[in-house]
Structure formats: C-alpha cells, structure tokens
Design an enzyme around this catalytic site. Sequence first.
Site: not given
Length: 574
Positions: A198-200
């Site tokens: 994830t990057r969120n």
Amino acid sequence: MANSPHGGVLKDLLARDAPRHDELAAEAETLPAIVLSERQLCDLELIMNGGFSPLEGFMTQKDFDGVCENCRLADGHLFSMPITLDASQQVISDSNLKPGSRVTLRDFRDDRNLAILTIEDIYRADKEKEAKLVFGGDPEHPAIKYLNTKVEDFYIGGKIEAVNKLNHYDYVALRYSPAELRVHFDKLGWTRVVAFQTRNPMHRAHRELTVRAARARQANVLIHPVVGLTKPGDIDHFTRVRAYQALLPRYPNGMAVLGLLPLAMRMGGPREAIWHAIIRKNHGATHFIVGRDHAGPGKNSKGEEFYGPYDAQHAVEKYREELGIEVVEFQQVTYLPDTDEYKPKDEVPAGIKTLDISGTELRNRLRTGAHIPEWFSYPEVVKILRESSPPRATQGFTIFLTGYMNSGKDAIARALQVTLNQQGGRSVTLLLGDTVRHELSSELGFSAEDRHTNVQRIAFVAGELTRAGAAVIAAPIAPYERSRKAAREAVSGLGGSFFLVHVNTPLEYCEKTDKRGIYAKARRGEIKGFTGVDDPYEAPENADLVVDVSKQSVRSIVHEIILMLESEGYFDRL
C-alpha cells in the site's frame, strides 16, 4: 519456513561484502563518484539488501532490452521493471568513465560512499522504448514524465560491491531488510505470509480484507507499505506509518506485522505488480495481494485510465508458476450497517443496504472537517490523518500571478496581501519579481534557462511556505509555459494548492502606462531579451483565473481572487 528468493539465492550484497568493508571503503575514497538522486538511492538500497534479487547491480543494455521487450533479464530470469543508473554525458566525460572503470556511488544527503560500481557498459537511454513497452506510452504517465524531464541521456550498467548501508533516521526498527524479515518470520514461527502492498492509509475495509485473506489461507499478514517515492500528492509516509501503527492492535493478537519498504514506485500497473510480487517473494512472503488497478497512476487529463482495472491481476496470474508466490486477488468489501459488518461485494444479497466512502469523499471530509464515521475508519487512525491534513480553511496556498512587466501584477499582489492580512488566520508572504531577483537570484541573467531557474526558485520557496500553512503571493513575469507547469508541480507535489492567475493586460497598455520607460529602452535596443519586445511571452494554457488591469480595477481583481479561494474552502464558512 519463508519463501525462497527469486532466482533461488538472496543477493544480500551488504552481507556478502562485509568482510571486505575496510578495503572497499578505502578504495571508494580514491575513485570518481556519481552522486545519486533520491530514486537512485531507493533502487540501490534494494539492490544491496537483496530486495531486487537476482539483480547484483544496475542493468546492462542486454538486461535493459530484455526486460523492456520480454520481462526477462539476459540470463532468462523473470524481471519486469528496468533498474537503471542514468548519468549525463558531462558526468561520464568529466570522470572519464568507460567499461572496466570503477566508480563510487555516493549519497546526496550526507555525502557518504555507499557502493562501488564496476562498469560493464554505457549506453544511450532508449526512453521511447522504455516509455512505450514498460509504461504504455502515454506522455502523461508519471513515470514517462519522469523519464522525459528527470532522467539523463545515458545508462551505466554493472555489478555493485556494497560499502555502507544507507542511513535512515525514521522508523528504523520497522525497516527490515529481506534477510532480517525472514529471520523475524522464523522467530515468530510463521510459514505462510500474506503480503499487503500500500501507499495509502489503511482503514477498516483494508483490515477486513487482509484478515479474510490470511484466515482463508491459515496465514499471517505482512503490512508492507512503500516509504520511498510514491505518486505526487500522496499522504506523506510519516503520517501513514503512524496510522499503520495505530491500526495494528486492531488485528487479532499476533496475526500481523508491519515492515517498511524503501521502494521508488513507478506507478507501472501490470509491470509493477509483477515487480512487487518479486520483491515480496524476496522478503519471504508466500502470498501477495494484488488489487484492482494495482499500482496504477489513476487517470490522464482526458479522464482515461492508464491501465485496465484487472490488467495487473492478469499479468501476475500469467507468471504465477514462475513467480513462485501465490496471488491473492483483492476483494472489494463493503459495509453492511444493519449487521455492522464488512462483506465482499459479490457476497451481498440484492436489496441489502451497503455503505461506502470513496477516496475522493474521504479527502473532502478531511479537507472540510466533516465527520468520518467509525464504520469506515478507526478513531485513532482518523485522529492521525486530521493532524496531518487540517481543514482547508487553515491550510496554505500559492497565488502565482504571471504577465508582462507593468501588467499590474505587483499592484494586485500588494493589494491581495493587505486583504489576506486583514482576513487573518494565516501568515502571508509576498514574492515580487524584483525582490526575488535581488534576494534569491542576483547572479542570474535573463536567458531562457536563467528565467526558468528563477521561477523554480520561487516555486521551491512557495512550496515550502505553503506546506507550512502560509499564503504565498508570487508575481514574476514567468513568460514560459514549461516554467509555470514545473512551478505548479513543485508546489502541488508538496501537498499545497497552486492557483495560476494570468494578468492578461495587453502589451500596448503595459507600454503606454510604463512610467519608468523600460519598454522604450527595450525598443531602442538598450535592453536585450525583454519579454514582449524581443523575447516571447507564452500565454498560459490552463490559468485558474484570467484578469486584465486595462478593463478591471485592482480592487475588483482582488475580489475575484478572494471569491476563488472562498469557493475552494480556504476561508471559514459560518
């Protein structure tokens, strides 16, 4: 036991070269050096710690061509993303670099020597091939923009000998190398591990889908967020990691661990999904969740997706056997308020009430301070997000005025400064063209490149002040479209809002009202390279507001700007 590395052997260059550290460190001091960019540092770290196994260095032309054309290294191993070291002709010439040369790779942040590269080849970067075959060819793709604006003209290929680890000062205990994570899994007794990329920030739905994935496979969960380079405008990794840490106790006891990945994402969709699977395999994961539009950059300016929603899943599925990691397809889950639970959307009977909040709606609620319900995200996570994303009425912004000399920019800027100071609530900074030239850019001339540099300095200052919550009013001539676009990207990339106001006062009016006689001097040839006389002014393509001092009063223009800001939520609404 953890999954075997890609290619069968974990290429941990730091461990391999540790016995020769003193010898290599001494040699590195005597060699010419290449100072690495932030993206190159991310790539080097994962080469040295084995995250990019079976790579042992930056790709040669044979590797580059094979990866671009067939997702294959020259030795036949599957690898989907070019990992290249770009350098300018000047750097190559100044250091007399050639095949057989050894060169030190240095960290721009602290000037430490990190590795020695033995050059196998130097080849011209085929940016067109890379853009088309790897990323799809759309010039608006962030990776292609990076290729065309940041990447130098030559690639240097060769193997690396590790000298020093990169220094990190944040979340050090969570920065597991592949070898360290494998040891950690063994210590915990984990043999089946589902990795989640994830990057969120993560919310209740993410917790639910990862728990479901692990439960179905009698596995544990590795939350493995990217903390290198992600998509411009993403929430910073400091905030995200605090949110992940707050979420972790919500998992069943002992089910999940958090590890940070210093990856520079390319937002390459299908190619990137294969790459991510290889990286997680190298870190010991046995399963990997691939989501809808995995690692996609969203939409272009026409509203079109860069990739199909399931392209990434299909790409990873195609190489399932060779990858040696089981693909877990991301299940879209939805909230059922009547039973207070999450379920996969395809398992919800018709007629059952469901609730969802989109990413856009979440950002809007954070921006406005609106309520975020507990069914969507845990209070402790929301608290962290609100701390780093205050309501827009307390955020900074940049008003960037552009137009001819004597078009009225300075008068508008000064009047707007007074108006905003009267409004209160945030500090206001004025960056007038002459002031910036005197204080920041006194050594620059008026060539096209110097003008571009001047505007980028303004953008840098504006971006930092905006990020700190200030209102910034900049008023350079900024005659070139590329400079204004770069300024917008610089401010927006730091999370700030950028409003371009084109002061479209006609050149004739600017000359007629020029009390200092500057235009007259330019017409007589006493001043060279003067915008509007012998140097062009490129009208903005996408100004947020267009005004004209020959037709409007300064007071009315300032009012228009205030109304624009008010409509975007930058002032408290009663």
